[in-house]
Design a protein around this motif. Sequence first.
Motif, PDB file in Angstrom:
ATOM      1  N   PRO A   1       0.812  -1.216   0.000  1.00 10.80           N
ATOM      2  CA  PRO A   1       0.000   0.000   0.000  1.00 10.80           C
ATOM      3  C   PRO A   1       0.850   1.274   0.000  1.00 10.80           C
ATOM      4  O   PRO A   1       1.995   1.253   0.463  1.00 10.80           O
ATOM      5  N   LEU A   2       0.277   2.331  -0.506  1.00  9.51           N
ATOM      6  CA  LEU A   2       0.917   3.636  -0.463  1.00  9.51           C
ATOM      7  C   LEU A   2       0.269   4.459   0.639  1.00  9.51           C
ATOM      8  O   LEU A   2      -0.874   4.216   1.036  1.00  9.51           O
TER       9      LEU A   2
ATOM     10  N   LEU B   1      -5.725   3.585   2.004  1.00 12.21           N
ATOM     11  CA  LEU B   1      -7.084   3.775   1.504  1.00 12.21           C
ATOM     12  C   LEU B   1      -8.084   3.446   2.595  1.00 12.21           C
ATOM     13  O   LEU B   1      -7.828   2.623   3.479  1.00 12.21           O
ATOM     14  N   GLU B   2      -9.232   4.090   2.528  1.00 11.21           N
ATOM     15  CA  GLU B   2     -10.269   3.880   3.534  1.00 11.21           C
ATOM     16  C   GLU B   2     -11.509   3.267   2.886  1.00 11.21           C
ATOM     17  O   GLU B   2     -11.567   3.116   1.670  1.00 11.21           O
TER      18      GLU B   2
ATOM     19  N   VAL C   1       1.171  -5.454  -2.217  1.00 14.42           N
ATOM     20  CA  VAL C   1       1.319  -5.889  -3.607  1.00 14.42           C
ATOM     21  C   VAL C   1       2.807  -5.804  -3.929  1.00 14.42           C
ATOM     22  O   VAL C   1       3.433  -4.765  -3.729  1.00 14.42           O
ATOM     23  N   ALA C   2       3.369  -6.915  -4.381  1.00 19.71           N
ATOM     24  CA  ALA C   2       4.815  -6.970  -4.605  1.00 19.71           C
ATOM     25  C   ALA C   2       5.118  -7.550  -5.983  1.00 19.71           C
ATOM     26  O   ALA C   2       4.520  -8.543  -6.397  1.00 19.71           O
ATOM     27  N   LYS C   3       6.070  -6.914  -6.664  1.00 21.75           N
ATOM     28  CA  LYS C   3       6.541  -7.423  -7.945  1.00 21.75           C
ATOM     29  C   LYS C   3       7.817  -8.212  -7.698  1.00 21.75           C
ATOM     30  O   LYS C   3       8.833  -7.659  -7.284  1.00 21.75           O
TER      31      LYS C   3
ATOM     32  N   ALA D   1      -7.298   0.230  -5.336  1.00 20.26           N
ATOM     33  CA  ALA D   1      -5.843   0.131  -5.129  1.00 20.26           C
ATOM     34  C   ALA D   1      -5.118  -0.003  -6.463  1.00 20.26           C
ATOM     35  O   ALA D   1      -4.032   0.553  -6.652  1.00 20.26           O
ATOM     36  N   GLU D   2      -5.711  -0.743  -7.401  1.00 20.87           N
ATOM     37  CA  GLU D   2      -5.103  -0.889  -8.725  1.00 20.87           C
ATOM     38  C   GLU D   2      -4.930   0.463  -9.398  1.00 20.87           C
ATOM     39  O   GLU D   2      -3.889   0.736 -10.007  1.00 20.87           O
ATOM     40  N   ALA D   3      -5.950   1.326  -9.276  1.00 23.09           N
ATOM     41  CA  ALA D   3      -5.879   2.658  -9.895  1.00 23.09           C
ATOM     42  C   ALA D   3      -4.760   3.489  -9.291  1.00 23.09           C
ATOM     43  O   ALA D   3      -4.047   4.210  -9.998  1.00 23.09           O
TER      44      ALA D   3
END
Length: 294
Positions: free
Chosen positions: A163-164, A168-169, A180-182, A200-202
Motif C-alpha cells: 500500500p501507499l 485507503l479507507e 502488492v509486490a513485484k 488500489a489498482e488505480a
Amino acid sequence: MQLSSKQPVKVFSVLVMIVLSVIFLLGCAARPAVSNAGELVVDVIDVGQGDAVLIRIDGETVLVDSGDIPARDILVAYIKKQGIQRFDKVILTHPHADHLGGMKAVFDSFPVKQIYDSGQTTTTSLYKQYLTAIRKKKIPFAVVAGGDRIELGGGAVLQILSPLKPLLEGKAALNNNSIVAKLIYGNFSMLLTGDAEQEAEAVMVNAFSGQMKSTVLKSGHHGSNTSSSKEFLAEVAPEAVVISAGEGNEYHHPHPTTLKKYQAMKIKIYRTDKDGTVEIRTDGKGYSISKERN
C-alpha cells in the motif's frame, strides 16, 4: 569357472534394481522439490479458498500468506514435502482469515527469521493470536509500503508497489491496502497482488506507470470482479495468470467477467480450484509453468 544356478538370478535382480533406481531418479529430476542453483521457484499452493505462495531461490525460502484455518494441515504437509525446514521471510499481505489462518501452524512447525506485513490491524482473535505468536517467538517484524524493496538473495527482489500512504479507507480497506509486490528475477517477473481491488489498482497504475509490466500475474482477490480492471491489466500485460480459489467456493470466484478479460487479452489461465498447486520455474531468462492436476 562355473556359475551356480543361483548366480544368474542374483545378477538379474541387481540389474532390475539398477534400472528401477535410474527410472526413479529421472522421475524426481522431472519436477525436483527444491530449486536448482540459479533457479527461482514459485508455488501457488492449492489451499482451497485462500492464498499461500511459496518462493524459493538459492536456499532462501519465503512464504506469502498462509491460507485459511481448514487448510493448515495441507499447507504444512506441502511445505515439509518440499524439504523446507525454516522460513527466511514470511509476508502477510493483509489480515483476512483466508490469508492469515495458517500462520499459527507455520509458526508452530517452522522457525521464521523475519515477518513483513502491511501494518493493518483487526480485532479478530485470529489476528491477536498472530501478534502473540510473533511476540512470544521474538520474530523480527517490519511494516512495508509502496516503494520499499526486499532482497531475497540470488539476485531476486520483491519490489513493493502497495500500500501507499495514506492508506485507503472504506469498506474494502483491508483488501485495498494489501501488500502488492513485484517479484523480479532477471527478465522474469511476477506480480503478487493479495486481495487488492480496483481502487488500489488505480492508485498503483498512477504511481508506478511503466513499472508494473510482469510476466505472470497472481490474480487479485481470487479472480473476483472487484479486481483486475482493464486499465490495470493493460499496465501489467501478463502472459499468464494464476488464480487461487477453492473448488465450488460460495463467492463464485473466479468471476466470469474477470475470466473474459483474461481471455480477451489471450492470457494463459491457471486455477488452483481446477489445476491444483501451480508451479512456476525460471532461470531469469525463460520460464515454465506446471500444474498438479491435468
